[in-house]
Write a protein that holds these residues in place. Structure first.
Motif, PDB file in Angstrom:
ATOM      1  N   LEU A 220       0.950  -1.208  -0.229  1.00 51.47           N
ATOM      2  CA  LEU A 220      -0.213   0.012  -0.227  1.00 51.47           C
ATOM      3  C   LEU A 220       0.693   1.604   0.197  1.00 51.47           C
ATOM      4  N   LEU A 221       2.267   0.949   1.150  1.00 52.15           N
ATOM      5  CA  LEU A 221       3.174   1.989   0.581  1.00 52.15           C
ATOM      6  C   LEU A 221       3.623   2.586  -0.384  1.00 52.15           C
TER       7      LEU A 221
ATOM      8  N   LYS B 119      -3.206   2.196 -10.357  1.00 50.90           N
ATOM      9  CA  LYS B 119      -5.105   2.476  -9.362  1.00 50.90           C
ATOM     10  C   LYS B 119      -6.053   1.476  -9.930  1.00 50.90           C
ATOM     11  N   GLU B 120      -6.114   0.026 -10.929  1.00 50.90           N
ATOM     12  CA  GLU B 120      -7.082  -0.700 -11.024  1.00 50.90           C
ATOM     13  C   GLU B 120      -6.843  -1.676  -9.633  1.00 50.90           C
ATOM     14  N   ARG B 121      -5.375  -1.764  -9.161  1.00 57.16           N
ATOM     15  CA  ARG B 121      -4.825  -3.181  -8.018  1.00 57.16           C
ATOM     16  C   ARG B 121      -5.366  -2.533  -6.817  1.00 57.16           C
ATOM     17  N   ARG B 122      -5.208  -1.081  -6.588  1.00 59.87           N
ATOM     18  CA  ARG B 122      -5.506  -0.116  -5.731  1.00 59.87           C
ATOM     19  C   ARG B 122      -7.688  -0.403  -5.220  1.00 59.87           C
ATOM     20  N   ARG B 123      -7.993  -0.402  -6.794  1.00 60.55           N
ATOM     21  CA  ARG B 123      -9.393  -0.867  -6.100  1.00 60.55           C
ATOM     22  C   ARG B 123      -9.765  -1.883  -5.899  1.00 60.55           C
ATOM     23  N   ALA B 124      -8.775  -2.552  -6.439  1.00 61.68           N
ATOM     24  CA  ALA B 124      -9.755  -4.319  -6.170  1.00 61.68           C
ATOM     25  C   ALA B 124      -9.501  -4.215  -4.556  1.00 61.68           C
TER      26      ALA B 124
ATOM     27  N   GLU C  16     -10.089  -2.602  -2.114  1.00 61.48           N
ATOM     28  CA  GLU C  16     -10.835  -1.419  -1.618  1.00 61.48           C
ATOM     29  C   GLU C  16     -11.952  -1.992  -1.617  1.00 61.48           C
ATOM     30  N   GLU C  17     -11.980  -3.116  -2.922  1.00 59.87           N
ATOM     31  CA  GLU C  17     -13.492  -3.635  -2.854  1.00 59.87           C
ATOM     32  C   GLU C  17     -13.564  -5.216  -2.546  1.00 59.87           C
TER      33      GLU C  17
ATOM     34  N   ALA D 131     -11.721  -4.925   0.554  1.00 59.14           N
ATOM     35  CA  ALA D 131     -11.987  -4.839   1.922  1.00 59.14           C
ATOM     36  C   ALA D 131     -12.846  -4.064   2.589  1.00 59.14           C
ATOM     37  N   GLU D 132     -13.803  -3.902   1.701  1.00 58.96           N
ATOM     38  CA  GLU D 132     -15.406  -3.593   1.487  1.00 58.96           C
ATOM     39  C   GLU D 132     -16.081  -4.829   1.543  1.00 58.96           C
ATOM     40  N   GLU D 133     -15.706  -6.022   0.993  1.00 61.37           N
ATOM     41  CA  GLU D 133     -16.781  -6.986   0.991  1.00 61.37           C
ATOM     42  C   GLU D 133     -16.057  -7.869   2.904  1.00 61.37           C
ATOM     43  N   ARG D 134     -14.980  -7.751   2.544  1.00 63.02           N
ATOM     44  CA  ARG D 134     -14.750  -7.890   4.448  1.00 63.02           C
ATOM     45  C   ARG D 134     -15.490  -8.035   4.973  1.00 63.02           C
ATOM     46  N   MET D 135     -15.828  -6.345   5.080  1.00 64.50           N
ATOM     47  CA  MET D 135     -15.782  -5.115   6.194  1.00 64.50           C
ATOM     48  C   MET D 135     -17.624  -5.694   5.837  1.00 64.50           C
TER      49      MET D 135
END
Length: 239
Positions: free
Chosen positions: A77-78, A210-215, A217-218, A220-224
């Motif tokens: 992520l960094l 950007k696509e890797r970051r979006r995937a 984040e998605e 992480a959202e599913e986990r939440m």
């Protein structure tokens, strides 16, 4: 005006890079002349704007890496944030300021760390990079040239990679504007050396990040959502 001759730019875009606690936030505040950057560490890029010396300036602070970590040691992520930082001031920064404290020794591991993290942006970034030494007050009567010579080959090889472009900043002294005006002049000289162009990262590579970051984040959202669903289910059962 001849090729390579610096000209005044009414709009300047700057990205601050460096290891943790190097003085990136303080540098951003010194450039803008006010407390715009929080001195607390952030895991994400921070963007601020301001008017300085008849220029509109955009400053992006990228999150820092651990000083003795190679790029392989840094979290994904960094590394993504470092790459994304140069896309936050479109079409790209006029200069990348590589922040290094002048009051701490610079060893081979530090040189490898700095080079590895900047190399994430591609080889072309080095022609737009200026080394900015912070804590300039600690030099006392020693000149920056004497300091870099005493530090040895590791620091000198980094300066060579940046075309020997560097500047010293005393973040404790913001009363005088001379040191910031001189820095802005050096940035304009760097732009002139690059035939008036800014730094622009490879678009295909940026799109992949950007696509890797979006995937991520998605995911992480599913986990939440799953965690929340389980919690809600337990609450209903308990009742």
């Amino acid at each position: 005006m001849g090729i390579g001759e610096a000209q005044h730019l009414s709009d300047l875009r700057i990205v601050l890079m460096g290891y943790r606690a190097a003085g990136k936030s303080s540098t951003g505040n010194s450039i803008l002349g006010r407390e715009e950057f929080d001195l607390k560490r952030s895991a994400q890029c921070v963007r601020r704007h301001g008017g300085v010396a008849d220029r509109h300036i955009t400053v992006i602070e990228a999150p820092g890496w651990w000083r003795n970590y190679t790029v392989e040691d840094s979290p994904e992520l960094l590394k993504q944030e470092i790459v994304l930082s140069v896309s936050l001031c479109p079409p790209g920064p006029h200069a990348v300021l590589l922040i290094i404290r002048v009051d701490t020794s610079f060893k081979e591991i530090n040189q490898k760390s700095v080079q590895g993290h900047l190399d994430l942006l591609g080889e072309r970034v080095w022609s737009h990079t200026i080394v900015l030494f912070t804590c300039g007050d600690s030099l006392l009567d020693t000149s920056i040239e004497q300091h870099t010579e005493s530090e040895g080959q590791d620091l000198q090889s980094l300066l060579d990679k940046c075309g020997n472009r560097y500047h010293v900043l005393n973040n404790q002294n913001r009363s005088g504007h001379t040191q910031i005006n001189e820095l802005l002049d050096k940035i304009e000289e760097t732009v002139a050396q690059n035939n008036g162009s800014h730094f622009e990262i490879n678009r295909k590579f940026l799109k992949e990040i950007k696509e890797r970051r979006r995937a991520e984040e998605e995911r992480a959202e599913e986990r939440m959502k799953r965690i929340k669903k389980r919690k809600d289910k337990h609450q209903i059962t308990d009742e």
